[in-house]
Scaffold this active site. Structure first.
Site, PDB file in Angstrom:
ATOM      1  N   LYS A 144       0.823  -1.217   0.000  1.00  0.00           N
ATOM      2  CA  LYS A 144       0.000   0.000   0.000  1.00  0.00           C
ATOM      3  C   LYS A 144       0.858   1.268   0.000  1.00  0.00           C
ATOM      4  O   LYS A 144       0.518   2.263   0.656  1.00  0.00           O
ATOM      5  CB  LYS A 144      -0.970  -0.005   1.178  1.00  0.00           C
ATOM      6  CG  LYS A 144      -1.866  -1.246   1.214  1.00  0.00           C
ATOM      7  CD  LYS A 144      -2.929  -1.193   2.287  1.00  0.00           C
ATOM      8  CE  LYS A 144      -3.759  -2.464   2.274  1.00  0.00           C
ATOM      9  NZ  LYS A 144      -4.849  -2.473   3.262  1.00  0.00           N
ATOM     10  N   SER A 159      41.877 -41.754  23.592  1.00  0.00           N
ATOM     11  CA  SER A 159      41.935 -40.374  23.089  1.00  0.00           C
ATOM     12  C   SER A 159      42.796 -39.481  23.970  1.00  0.00           C
ATOM     13  O   SER A 159      43.239 -38.414  23.531  1.00  0.00           O
ATOM     14  CB  SER A 159      40.523 -39.791  22.983  1.00  0.00           C
ATOM     15  OG  SER A 159      39.903 -39.760  24.260  1.00  0.00           O
ATOM     16  N   SER A 213      31.512 -42.149  27.738  1.00  0.00           N
ATOM     17  CA  SER A 213      30.119 -41.647  27.666  1.00  0.00           C
ATOM     18  C   SER A 213      29.713 -41.418  26.208  1.00  0.00           C
ATOM     19  O   SER A 213      29.571 -40.281  25.766  1.00  0.00           O
ATOM     20  CB  SER A 213      29.949 -40.378  28.487  1.00  0.00           C
ATOM     21  OG  SER A 213      30.944 -39.415  28.243  1.00  0.00           O
ATOM     22  N   SER A 265      38.104 -44.348  23.622  1.00  0.00           N
ATOM     23  CA  SER A 265      39.158 -44.994  24.406  1.00  0.00           C
ATOM     24  C   SER A 265      40.500 -44.733  23.735  1.00  0.00           C
ATOM     25  O   SER A 265      40.646 -44.897  22.522  1.00  0.00           O
ATOM     26  CB  SER A 265      38.894 -46.499  24.486  1.00  0.00           C
ATOM     27  OG  SER A 265      39.945 -47.156  25.155  1.00  0.00           O
TER      28      SER A 265
END
EC number: 2.7.7.4
Length: 679
Positions: free
Chosen positions: A172, A517, A587, A515
């Site tokens: 508009k 790491s 984990s 494991s």
């Protein structure tokens, strides 16, 4: 390439090779978009003008609309474009959009599906339905009124539903004398607001939908605007990068067994790319195999991508059935029976905590319970409502958390009494299912992160949900103890007293990785350096706790989960005593680490991803475990026969392939100081 050049090439192709021309148009890119905004902003008018000016209306349709315009028209003109989409009698009588109207059209460059959504607040559910499958949102703003509450409400819902591309059509403009100053003011106001939303691409276009300015053709009245027209931008917006081609997900819809020699698994690719020979796991069982063959509608193919309907066969006879999901073995989604989600309630009957429903997720239909309604979001102000009464203060932070519900800032006390979700309301809910499913966050994957809530008696659709990034949050969702006649006792020494005594704040440094790491080495170095600095800390090591506290646990998925739960509970108690806890656990599952974060508390939990490649870990093999696992002497060994789900948003990432334990320790200590846990 200019439009004129493109048309010349297309006309030449029609004359020289009509088959190629038809094939090219059959495979044109498809863009789904919706229009939204306040009532009377001109949504239906814009779509009608777009179809009319692009010559996508048949003559009989045009003749009928011209007749209806004399009866229902709201524009004082012979032709009311809005009537092309407002087809319901009630819509024409009231001059508003009530239900979502879908329209299809095509240009030389692209195919389009338009969802014309209602603007009234009571039709929020209709708008959410229309937006759920769209790539782009067109937000209309009346140039006379600027950015209003409805503008913000619809923008929020579009952001919540994962739409990344937005066209802000300032409509508009003829009623404000084509004012550039007014347009720029609206653009600045919207940009200030939208900074809190999750859009990646916003484009502003001044238009007059009724008169057709800047809709299909460039407007002479807006000579100060040098950008593309509305249609030109729709044809050119890049949505190819929106598809998730990284996370392969194939929900199994049907097990195809036409004869004794063929057993295939059919479904529609939710995301990613699947190739023959890829290693896949069937979830939630985690059984693994390789893709033997892929079949499309026309026979065998080498690869499939997102949205393709396919059937696959596997090299091994593993258990796969309807409701399972095939995923890459090294890219596994969350697996669990609990998650939190933003829910749009779509039924007249309110949602109540504790009530049982059916949860439709991909191809699974699972009984579940709406465990809790954490908070509701006022979609007009984007403030959170606490339970049944009160509104959280702190406008900016509340808005940030509402729009990005993965945040945990201040969420521990948002629930204050029984809440309920009523029709068209949006809230964050905790859902508990009767059995585990595989899922992603909605932000990561719109198909595997979405679900609908179904009534168990009537089969009516009650609500739609979008799973948030955190699986659970710290809001009291712990399971109740088996013993009922027990009461927690309070200490006469506060946590603050202990912090003052020790000169530190309790925290948990959660080291996770494969494991070999280097987790234990980093943990030991960190413990030594913290102790040398006068900080009280203690290591909870994976092997050590299995000699005592967790000696009764094995290495199954359930035992791993319980192992992590016990460690998290111990760490939380030690944190309350002011001790800095250093954990060293593989984990492997994201869901278990998220549960540990919930128990310990997000503000005290620091996840450290010890990111070391599998081949490096296997080469080190300090305990000889990889060798035994390769020989089949150890079952369910992470990285070999069991997956490792790497953190997606760890607070710290260290690579022991490049960093020494001393350097990694210093990095973690620096983070602790930055967070104020130690001085």
């Amino acid at each position: 390439m200019s439009d004129s050049t493109y048309k010349i090439q297309e006309e030449g192709l029609i004359r020289s090779d009509i088959t190629e021309y038809l094939s090219r148009h059959e495979h044109k890119d498809l863009l789904r978009f919706l229009t939204c905004g306040s009532v009377d902003d001109g949504k239906s008018t814009l779509i009608g003008r777009l179809l009319y000016d692009s010559h996508m209306i048949y003559e009989d349709q045009l003749e009928k609309i011209t007749k209806d315009s004399k009866v229902y028209g709201t524009t004082d003109e012979d032709f009311d474009p809005a009537l092309l989409t407002d087809g319901l009698k009630a819509e024409r009588e009231q001059g508003i959009t009530i239900d979502v109207a879908y329209r299809y059209f095509s240009t030389d460059k692209r195919k389009f599906i338009i969802a014309d959504c209602p603007g009234h607040e009571q039709y929020t559910r209709n708008m959410a339905t229309g937006a759920s499958n769209c790539n782009l949102a067109v937000i209309l703003i009346d140039a006379r009124y600027g950015v209003i509450t409805q503008t913000k409400r619809h923008s929020f819902i579009c952001s919540l539903l994962g739409i990344k591309h937005v066209i802000v059509a300032v409509n508009k403009m003829d009623l404000v004398d084509w004012s550039e100053e007014k347009y720029e003011q609206i653009r600045d106001d919207y940009n200030d607001f939208v900074a809190r939303l999750n859009f990646s691409d916003i484009h502003f276009i001044p238009i007059s939908a009724l008169k057709g300015d800047n809709v299909v053709a460039q407007s002479k009245n807006l000579d100060w605007y040098d950008g593309p027209t509305f249609l030109h931008h729709l044809e050119g917006v890049n949505i190819s990068s929106d598809r998730n081609l990284i996370d392969m997900r194939l929900p199994v819809q049907y097990v195809l067994r036409p004869n004794l020699d063929f057993r295939g698994f059919s479904g529609t690719m939710a995301s990613g790319v699947l190739r023959v020979g890829d290693e896949v796991a069937s979830l939630p069982s985690r059984q693994q195999s390789k893709i033997k063959a892929i079949y499309g509608p026309d026979g065998a193919i080498d690869e499939a991508i997102a949205t393709q309907a396919i059937t696959v066969t596997l090299e091994d006879e593993i258990d796969v059935s309807r409701g399972n999901m095939l995923v890459p073995v090294n890219n596994i989604p969350h697996i669990g029976n609990e998650f939190e989600a933003m829910v749009v309630w779509m039924h007249e009957g309110a949602a109540n905590p504790g009530k049982s429903y059916l949860i439709k997720h991909t191809s699974s239909m699972i009984p579940g319970v709406l465990t809790d309604i954490r908070y509701k979001v006022d979609v007009n102000t984007m403030k959170r409502e606490k339970g049944c009464g009160g509104v959280e203060s702190g406008r900016l932070e509340v808005e940030q958390d509402s729009l990005h519900p993965t945040s945990h800032k201040g969420e521990g006390d948002t629930h204050s009494g029984k809440a309920e979700l009523c029709l068209n309301e949006i809230g964050r809910c905790h859902i508990t299912l009767h059995r585990p499913i595989a899922f992603d966050s909605y932000e990561r994957n719109r198909l595997t992160g979405a679900f609908i809530i179904v009534d168990r008696v009537s089969n009516a659709t009650l609500g739609a949900g979008m799973i948030v990034d955190r699986i659970v949050s710290k809001s009291g969702h712990k399971k109740s103890p088996v013993s009922q006649n027990i009461v927690k006792s309070d200490s006469l020494v506060s946590v603050e007293d202990r912090q003052k005594l020790l000169g530190q704040t309790g925290a948990t440094i959660w080291l996770t990785g494969l494991s070999g790491s280097g987790k234990s080495t980093v943990a030991q170095q960190l413990e030594k350096e913290l102790t040398d600095q006068g900080q009280l800390c203690y290591i909870l090591d994976g092997d050590n706790v299995r000699h005592g506290l967790n000696r009764d646990l094995g290495f199954s998925m359930e035992d791993r989960k319980e192992n992590i739960r016990r460690i998290a509970e111990v760490a939380a108690l030690m944190n309350e005593a002011g001790v800095i806890v250093i954990t060293s656990f593989i984990s492997p599952y994201i869901s278990d680490r998220a549960s540990a974060r919930e128990v310990i508390g997000d503000e005290s939990f620091i996840e450290v991803f010890v990111d070391t490649p599998l081949e490096v870990c296997e080469q080190r093999d300090p305990k000889g475990l990889y060798k035994k696992a390769r020989a089949g002497e150890i079952q369910q060994f992470t990285g070999i026969s069991d997956p490792y789900e790497a953190p997606q948003d760890a607070e710290i990432t260290v690579s022991t392939e490049d960093l020494s334990p001393e350097a990694a320790s210093k990095m973690i200590i620096g983070d602790l100081k930055g967070r104020g846990f130690i001085g």
